[in-house]
Design a protein around this motif. Structure first.
Motif, PDB file in Angstrom:
ATOM      1  N   TRP A  63     -27.806  12.588  17.571  1.00 22.13           N
ATOM      2  CA  TRP A  63     -26.371  12.275  17.526  1.00 22.13           C
ATOM      3  C   TRP A  63     -25.566  13.412  18.178  1.00 22.13           C
ATOM      4  CZ3 TRP A  63     -23.302   8.236  16.510  1.00 22.13           C
ATOM      5  CH2 TRP A  63     -21.955   8.479  16.286  1.00 22.13           C
ATOM      6  N   ARG A  66     -25.347  12.976  21.818  1.00 23.47           N
ATOM      7  CA  ARG A  66     -24.349  11.974  22.207  1.00 23.47           C
ATOM      8  C   ARG A  66     -22.969  12.649  22.305  1.00 23.47           C
ATOM      9  NH1 ARG A  66     -21.972   6.432  19.581  1.00 23.47           N
ATOM     10  NH2 ARG A  66     -19.888   6.865  20.321  1.00 23.47           N
ATOM     11  N   LEU A  67     -22.658  13.515  21.302  1.00 23.71           N
ATOM     12  CA  LEU A  67     -21.348  14.173  21.316  1.00 23.71           C
ATOM     13  C   LEU A  67     -21.195  15.023  22.579  1.00 23.71           C
ATOM     14  CD1 LEU A  67     -21.014  15.255  17.561  1.00 23.71           C
ATOM     15  CD2 LEU A  67     -20.199  13.166  18.662  1.00 23.71           C
ATOM     16  N   ARG A  86     -30.910   3.512  13.880  1.00 24.61           N
ATOM     17  CA  ARG A  86     -30.067   3.407  12.669  1.00 24.61           C
ATOM     18  C   ARG A  86     -30.800   3.930  11.439  1.00 24.61           C
ATOM     19  NH1 ARG A  86     -27.599  -1.701  14.888  1.00 24.61           N
ATOM     20  NH2 ARG A  86     -26.031  -0.759  16.246  1.00 24.61           N
ATOM     21  N   ALA A 103     -28.387   5.949   8.893  1.00 21.29           N
ATOM     22  CA  ALA A 103     -27.160   6.417   9.543  1.00 21.29           C
ATOM     23  C   ALA A 103     -25.959   6.178   8.634  1.00 21.29           C
ATOM     24  CB  ALA A 103     -26.973   5.691  10.876  1.00 21.29           C
ATOM     25  N   HIS A 106     -24.660   8.703   6.309  1.00 20.09           N
ATOM     26  CA  HIS A 106     -23.969   9.851   6.909  1.00 20.09           C
ATOM     27  C   HIS A 106     -22.682   9.415   7.595  1.00 20.09           C
ATOM     28  CE1 HIS A 106     -27.475  12.337   6.024  1.00 20.09           C
ATOM     29  NE2 HIS A 106     -28.129  11.219   6.239  1.00 20.09           N
ATOM     30  N   GLN A 108     -22.197   7.249   9.918  1.00 24.80           N
ATOM     31  CA  GLN A 108     -22.294   7.142  11.378  1.00 24.80           C
ATOM     32  C   GLN A 108     -22.939   5.826  11.775  1.00 24.80           C
ATOM     33  OE1 GLN A 108     -22.758  11.885  12.073  1.00 24.80           O
ATOM     34  NE2 GLN A 108     -24.359  10.549  12.799  1.00 24.80           N
ATOM     35  N   GLU A 109     -22.665   5.386  13.017  1.00 24.33           N
ATOM     36  CA  GLU A 109     -23.269   4.130  13.470  1.00 24.33           C
ATOM     37  C   GLU A 109     -24.746   4.333  13.835  1.00 24.33           C
ATOM     38  OE1 GLU A 109     -20.841   3.437  17.107  1.00 24.33           O
ATOM     39  OE2 GLU A 109     -22.771   3.723  18.138  1.00 24.33           O
ATOM     40  N   ARG A 400     -29.681  16.356   9.176  1.00 26.52           N
ATOM     41  CA  ARG A 400     -28.888  17.129  10.138  1.00 26.52           C
ATOM     42  C   ARG A 400     -29.774  17.688  11.247  1.00 26.52           C
ATOM     43  NH1 ARG A 400     -23.738  18.350   9.497  1.00 26.52           N
ATOM     44  NH2 ARG A 400     -23.879  20.265  10.694  1.00 26.52           N
ATOM     45  N   MET A 403     -30.550  14.868  13.518  1.00 25.94           N
ATOM     46  CA  MET A 403     -29.370  14.459  14.302  1.00 25.94           C
ATOM     47  C   MET A 403     -28.931  15.540  15.284  1.00 25.94           C
ATOM     48  SD  MET A 403     -26.946  12.272  11.730  1.00 25.94           S
ATOM     49  CE  MET A 403     -27.003  13.306  10.307  1.00 25.94           C
TER      50      MET A 403
END
Ligand SMILES: Cc1cc2nc3c(=O)[nH]c(=O)nc-3n(C[C@H](O)[C@H](O)[C@H](O)COP(=O)(O)OP(=O)(O)OC[C@H]3O[C@@H](n4cnc5c(N)ncnc54)[C@H](O)[C@@H]3O)c2cc1C
Length: 426
Positions: A63, A66-67, A86, A103, A106, A108-109, A400, A403
């Motif tokens: 994740w 992605r950010l 997911r 997901a 947390h 999140q998608e 974490r 992710m």
């Protein structure tokens, strides 16, 4: 007049080198960046349309990655063929321990995404074509000599040789070309005596956007959701760890026999394995360096740290390191320092080191704990997996890590400016 032919040379236009070039073009557009890549590249070679291939190698993007891609403006394009993860299901073959990360828990998608390396490369190239980044391809970097406040980099194409001067050389050659060693960097290598067999597989049941991480006495295997982005499909990307002997044995099997062997090792959580695509394999070793910088030179990506792919951490770690380096280079430009100044590069190393050491330790200890362990260790690790389910704090820490939110990274707040995100609480 510029003293140097270019400001910064990147040796290697793979995932790490190309992402660094794009990040520099976004964050410090005034910099003149040249990428040198062994493979030929041309705009004409970029296909208009992309079809996910049955045989493509893919990467699990955390994740946090992605950010980073969002900040670089790459995510809208990349997400067209990025399958969301997911849930992550972690289990231990032949033992009772298992845990599941969601997901939704947390807020999140997705916990992460699976993207074909070829698709990521294509997205990066299309974006880079619209920047001022220069390419020397096909060509290879063969040597570097220090100069006053800079470096002179020797290039080769066939029998032709020439050189370019720059403030700094970033080595992103993946570590296999020998450039790192030629420049005097010391490496630490540990062979796991294992190989990763990669293939795409079809299954009777849908993956339901679940990534399966299964530890077996012969080594870990992962099945990542693959192929479709909105509707859960029946295709997964397989990473299967095998000893040299077991690899030879599996490669000699017919496709139905391979599916059968996989079924025995993985079980029935995805139903019957009905098809296996072309298999490729990579020897697995851990390679790290004690020092990733020298005056005028920095190592990034696999050239700095190549990990076991068990928890899909390698490229995600590389991305965080790249953003740390970009932030230091941006500050150097702002403060009128040379890009190759050891103070500048030393800050990159210092800020990235904790993340890289922790991530190496995280993936390495998974291999050791879940390897062919004696019974008390197996019992303890099963208790550990169950414990992850029972202890929300431990599970959150594990999630974490998965992710990619454990380390420090620079965040671009607006074009030309980057700020630092505080380290995650672990
Ligand atoms: C089986 C497997 C599965 C993996 N799965 C995941 C995952 O799910 N998630 C994850 O985060 N990571 C994963 N990884 C790790 C990830 O693939 C690597 O971290 C990533 O590919 C490293 O990219 P790189 O650009 O540093 O190196 P490379 O991809 O090796 O690129 C190096 C580039 O440099 C060029 N080059 C080499 N020498 C020279 C030279 N002298 N001059 C100019 N150019 C040169 C090469 O042509 C190449 O294009 C996996 C790795 C393996 C082996």
């Amino acid at each position: 007049m510029n003293r140097f032919d270019t400001d910064l040379i990147i040796a290697g236009g793979g995932l790490a080198g190309a992402t660094l070039a794009l990040a520099l073009a976004r964050v410090v557009p005034s910099l003149r960046v040249t990428v040198v890549e062994t493979f030929p590249l041309s705009a004409d070679a970029l296909p208009e349309h992309y079809q996910p291939s049955y045989d493509a190698r893919s990467t699990a993007l955390a994740w946090g990655s992605r950010l980073i891609f969002e900040e670089l403006g790459l995510w809208p394009r990349l997400s067209e063929h990025a399958t969301p993860i997911r849930q992550i299901h972690v289990s231990d073959r032949g033992h009772f321990g298992a845990t599941r990360l969601n997901a939704g828990d947390h807020g999140q998608e997705a916990l992460g995404y699976v993207a074909d390396n070829r698709w990521m490369g294509l997205c990066l190239m299309r974006e880079l074509l619209e920047t001022g980044v220069q390419w020397q391809a096909p060509a290879e970097v063969v040597d570097m000599t220090p100069e006053t406040e800079g470096v002179r980099v020797a290039l080769k194409r066939g029998t032709e040789t020439w050189s370019l001067s720059a403030q700094c050389l970033v080595v992103a050659d993946g570590g296999r070309s020998g450039l790192r060693e030629a420049l005097g960097f010391q490496t630490r290598n540990h062979s796991y005596g294992q190989n990763a067999l990669i293939a795409n597989v079809s299954t009777g049941e849908s993956h339901r956007f679940t990534a399966f991480e299964r530890f077996t006495d012969a080594g870990p295997m992962a099945l990542l959701p693959h192929g479709t982005t909105t509707r859960a499909g029946h295709q997964s990307a397989l990473v299967w760890t095998l000893t040299d002997e077991a690899l030879d044995e599996v490669l000699a099997l017919s496709d139905p026999q391979k599916c059968q062997r996989l079924q025995e090792r993985f079980g029935w959580r995805l139903g019957r394995f009905t098809r296996i695509g072309e298999c490729s394999h990579y020897p697995l070793k851990l390679t790290t360096v004690d020092e990733a910088v020298r005056p005028g030179v920095a190592l990034v990506g696999n050239a700095a740290h190549a990990l076991h792919p068990v928890a899909g951490q390698g490229f995600n770690l590389a991305l965080r390191g790249l953003m740390t380096l970009v932030e230091q280079l941006r500050q150097a430009v702002e403060q009128g320092q040379s890009l190759g100044d050891l103070q500048v590069l030393g800050r990159y190393q210092r800020l990235h080191r904790q993340d890289w050491q922790q991530t190496v330790q995280f993936s390495d200890s998974l291999i050791r704990i879940f390897g062919d362990a004696p019974a008390p260790v197996a019992a303890a690790r099963d208790a550990g997996l169950v414990g992850l389910d029972l202890l929300p704090g431990a599970k959150r820490w594990f999630a974490r890590k998965a992710m990619g939110l454990g380390g420090r990274r620079a965040v671009i707040s607006k074009p030309g400016v980057a700020r630092r995100e505080p380290a995650g609480h672990e």
